[in-house]
Design a protein around this motif. Sequence first.
Motif, PDB file in Angstrom:
ATOM      1  N   GLU A 159      11.479 -11.705  16.495  1.00  0.00           N
ATOM      2  CA  GLU A 159      10.492 -10.822  15.889  1.00  0.00           C
ATOM      3  C   GLU A 159       9.452 -11.649  15.157  1.00  0.00           C
ATOM      4  OE1 GLU A 159      12.341  -8.293  13.065  1.00  0.00           O
ATOM      5  OE2 GLU A 159      12.861  -9.905  11.682  1.00  0.00           O
ATOM      6  N   PHE A 160       8.333 -10.995  14.825  1.00  0.00           N
ATOM      7  CA  PHE A 160       7.284 -11.649  14.058  1.00  0.00           C
ATOM      8  C   PHE A 160       6.415 -10.578  13.421  1.00  0.00           C
ATOM      9  CE2 PHE A 160       5.390 -10.803  18.128  1.00  0.00           C
ATOM     10  CZ  PHE A 160       4.050 -10.547  17.882  1.00  0.00           C
ATOM     11  N   ALA A 161       5.643 -10.994  12.427  1.00  0.00           N
ATOM     12  CA  ALA A 161       4.776 -10.071  11.703  1.00  0.00           C
ATOM     13  C   ALA A 161       3.323 -10.343  12.039  1.00  0.00           C
ATOM     14  CB  ALA A 161       4.992 -10.216  10.190  1.00  0.00           C
ATOM     15  N   ILE A 162       2.518  -9.293  11.946  1.00  0.00           N
ATOM     16  CA  ILE A 162       1.068  -9.407  12.075  1.00  0.00           C
ATOM     17  C   ILE A 162       0.489  -9.063  10.697  1.00  0.00           C
ATOM     18  CG2 ILE A 162      -0.998  -8.569  13.267  1.00  0.00           C
ATOM     19  CD1 ILE A 162       0.754  -7.826  15.624  1.00  0.00           C
ATOM     20  N   PRO A 163       0.182 -10.073   9.873  1.00  0.00           N
ATOM     21  CA  PRO A 163      -0.240  -9.805   8.486  1.00  0.00           C
ATOM     22  C   PRO A 163      -1.422  -8.851   8.384  1.00  0.00           C
ATOM     23  CG  PRO A 163       0.232 -12.142   8.788  1.00  0.00           C
ATOM     24  CD  PRO A 163       0.281 -11.515  10.143  1.00  0.00           C
ATOM     25  N   GLU A 164      -2.356  -8.925   9.322  1.00  0.00           N
ATOM     26  CA  GLU A 164      -3.524  -8.047   9.267  1.00  0.00           C
ATOM     27  C   GLU A 164      -3.120  -6.572   9.347  1.00  0.00           C
ATOM     28  OE1 GLU A 164      -4.771 -12.039  10.799  1.00  0.00           O
ATOM     29  OE2 GLU A 164      -3.167 -10.621  11.242  1.00  0.00           O
ATOM     30  N   LEU A 165      -2.022  -6.282  10.054  1.00  0.00           N
ATOM     31  CA  LEU A 165      -1.547  -4.905  10.155  1.00  0.00           C
ATOM     32  C   LEU A 165      -0.599  -4.545   9.020  1.00  0.00           C
ATOM     33  CD1 LEU A 165      -0.928  -4.492  14.001  1.00  0.00           C
ATOM     34  CD2 LEU A 165      -2.998  -4.058  12.665  1.00  0.00           C
ATOM     35  N   GLU A 166       0.145  -5.531   8.536  1.00  0.00           N
ATOM     36  CA  GLU A 166       1.017  -5.261   7.393  1.00  0.00           C
ATOM     37  C   GLU A 166       0.204  -4.824   6.169  1.00  0.00           C
ATOM     38  OE1 GLU A 166       5.124  -7.717   7.619  1.00  0.00           O
ATOM     39  OE2 GLU A 166       3.356  -8.930   7.131  1.00  0.00           O
ATOM     40  N   ARG A 167      -0.987  -5.383   6.004  1.00  0.00           N
ATOM     41  CA  ARG A 167      -1.810  -5.058   4.837  1.00  0.00           C
ATOM     42  C   ARG A 167      -2.300  -3.617   4.849  1.00  0.00           C
ATOM     43  NH1 ARG A 167      -3.727 -10.564   5.392  1.00  0.00           N
ATOM     44  NH2 ARG A 167      -5.462  -9.872   6.700  1.00  0.00           N
ATOM     45  N   VAL A 168      -2.398  -3.026   6.033  1.00  0.00           N
ATOM     46  CA  VAL A 168      -2.889  -1.637   6.116  1.00  0.00           C
ATOM     47  C   VAL A 168      -1.778  -0.670   6.520  1.00  0.00           C
ATOM     48  CG1 VAL A 168      -5.212  -2.431   6.702  1.00  0.00           C
ATOM     49  CG2 VAL A 168      -3.599  -1.901   8.549  1.00  0.00           C
ATOM     50  N   ALA A 169      -0.514  -1.133   6.482  1.00  0.00           N
ATOM     51  CA  ALA A 169       0.593  -0.318   6.973  1.00  0.00           C
ATOM     52  C   ALA A 169       0.779   0.959   6.170  1.00  0.00           C
ATOM     53  CB  ALA A 169       1.887  -1.124   6.968  1.00  0.00           C
ATOM     54  N   ASP A 170       0.412   0.944   4.855  1.00  0.00           N
ATOM     55  CA  ASP A 170       0.577   2.156   4.066  1.00  0.00           C
ATOM     56  C   ASP A 170      -0.412   3.238   4.489  1.00  0.00           C
ATOM     57  OD1 ASP A 170      -1.510   0.579   3.206  1.00  0.00           O
ATOM     58  OD2 ASP A 170      -1.373   1.231   1.112  1.00  0.00           O
ATOM     59  N   ARG A 171      -1.586   2.812   4.995  1.00  0.00           N
ATOM     60  CA  ARG A 171      -2.587   3.780   5.455  1.00  0.00           C
ATOM     61  C   ARG A 171      -2.494   4.029   6.960  1.00  0.00           C
ATOM     62  NH1 ARG A 171      -5.479  -0.017   2.741  1.00  0.00           N
ATOM     63  NH2 ARG A 171      -6.709  -0.544   4.598  1.00  0.00           N
ATOM     64  N   GLN A 172      -2.114   2.993   7.717  1.00  0.00           N
ATOM     65  CA  GLN A 172      -1.986   3.099   9.167  1.00  0.00           C
ATOM     66  C   GLN A 172      -0.625   2.554   9.587  1.00  0.00           C
ATOM     67  OE1 GLN A 172      -6.093   1.043   9.669  1.00  0.00           O
ATOM     68  NE2 GLN A 172      -5.851   2.279  11.526  1.00  0.00           N
ATOM     69  N   PRO A 173       0.417   3.352   9.479  1.00  0.00           N
ATOM     70  CA  PRO A 173       1.758   2.850   9.815  1.00  0.00           C
ATOM     71  C   PRO A 173       1.925   2.497  11.287  1.00  0.00           C
ATOM     72  CG  PRO A 173       1.801   5.213   9.401  1.00  0.00           C
ATOM     73  CD  PRO A 173       0.440   4.739   8.998  1.00  0.00           C
ATOM     74  N   VAL A 174       1.136   3.127  12.160  1.00  0.00           N
ATOM     75  CA  VAL A 174       1.204   2.829  13.592  1.00  0.00           C
ATOM     76  C   VAL A 174      -0.202   2.479  14.070  1.00  0.00           C
ATOM     77  CG1 VAL A 174       1.803   3.657  15.889  1.00  0.00           C
ATOM     78  CG2 VAL A 174       3.128   4.426  13.902  1.00  0.00           C
ATOM     79  N   VAL A 175      -0.332   1.309  14.667  1.00  0.00           N
ATOM     80  CA  VAL A 175      -1.632   0.847  15.165  1.00  0.00           C
ATOM     81  C   VAL A 175      -1.463   0.420  16.620  1.00  0.00           C
ATOM     82  CG1 VAL A 175      -3.491  -0.839  14.926  1.00  0.00           C
ATOM     83  CG2 VAL A 175      -2.364   0.078  12.882  1.00  0.00           C
TER      84      VAL A 175
END
Length: 363
Positions: A221-237
């Motif tokens: 697994e791995f993280a995409i920091p750019e999406l983690e930062r907006v996960a509270d507003r956009q949980p699914v991208v």
Amino acid sequence: MNDWRIYRGVGQPHDGVRRLPEPPPWRDFTRAQDGAPTGSQDPSGARRLGVRRRRAENYAPRPAEVDAVNAALYLRRPLLVTGNPGTGKSTLAYAVAHELKLGRVLRWPIVSRTTLQDGLYRYDAIGRLQDVQLERARGTAASGSDAEDRSGADAGSAGDTGDTGEDAADRDPGIGAYIRLGPLGTALLPSELPRVLLIDELDKSDLDLPNDLLNTLEEGEFAIPELERVADRQPVVEVLSHDSGRVAVHGGRIACTNFPLIVLTSNGERDFPAPLLRRCIQLELEPPGEEQVTAMVEAHLGEEGVAAGQDLIGRFLDREPGEVMAADQLLNALFLTQHTPHAERLTRERIADLLMQRLDRSR
């Protein structure tokens, strides 16, 4: 015309290139496997295994290769394949994907500048910034135009604005449009069946990449920091994958449900750190023997290719111990000598000598 040559070196333009025959099967970039709908099979796999679907099954791995692949499948571990150029390291990945119906092979070619980020995902921040600035400029121009149009309107329309929030949202593609997963990132997407990922020529990388791979290969697994930062507003991208359109990313993280079959290849030009070796099933490929060579030639050129190329096949198999020669050199020589029937025998022999030069002359 009896002259087999297309380029004659006379300096006079002519249309002789139209006389070129069909390309070799392993260099045909337009055909899919026989009997398969166009686009449903991996073109690279078709070229490597033989475009004739019934011939692809002729691939003849040795027992040690079969055991190593099965060990990697059972243990969910990468397979590190080492051997001289042309021994079939990359072909092994395509053969497994073909036999197990695992779809297209994801390929990640490694060069000296390759980083882990290249394999996981790329974020086009500059492209997104440019699009935002362009959209703002258009909105400003539209607002100015609307203001002029409204200058003579009555008070009832004074509250109208240029673009509504919904209109602006419709035009905004969102951050996902600027993120594309790499081959490794795509291989780690949740899936019903494991994907096959070919990490080709890992020994060409800089010193850091093998160590950088360790955590991703271990955790899957791995993280995409750019999406983690907006996960509270956009949980699914939705983001772009390497080969299959848009895919959904939840919470800014990607974690596999079936660990992919990862085939790492190396020409043996460097040693790898022990932590990487510990995480891999190791396989060293020997030069192909008579059974493997015959199956390869038949897969690409048919039984007639085997029958007509016995001299060159024997020459390839009887090379000096330690002499390095790739199997595709043999295929090239067989194809070209068989497709120049009007050339003199001496010319065909000269062509074979040109194409079947040993690769270790500089050693």
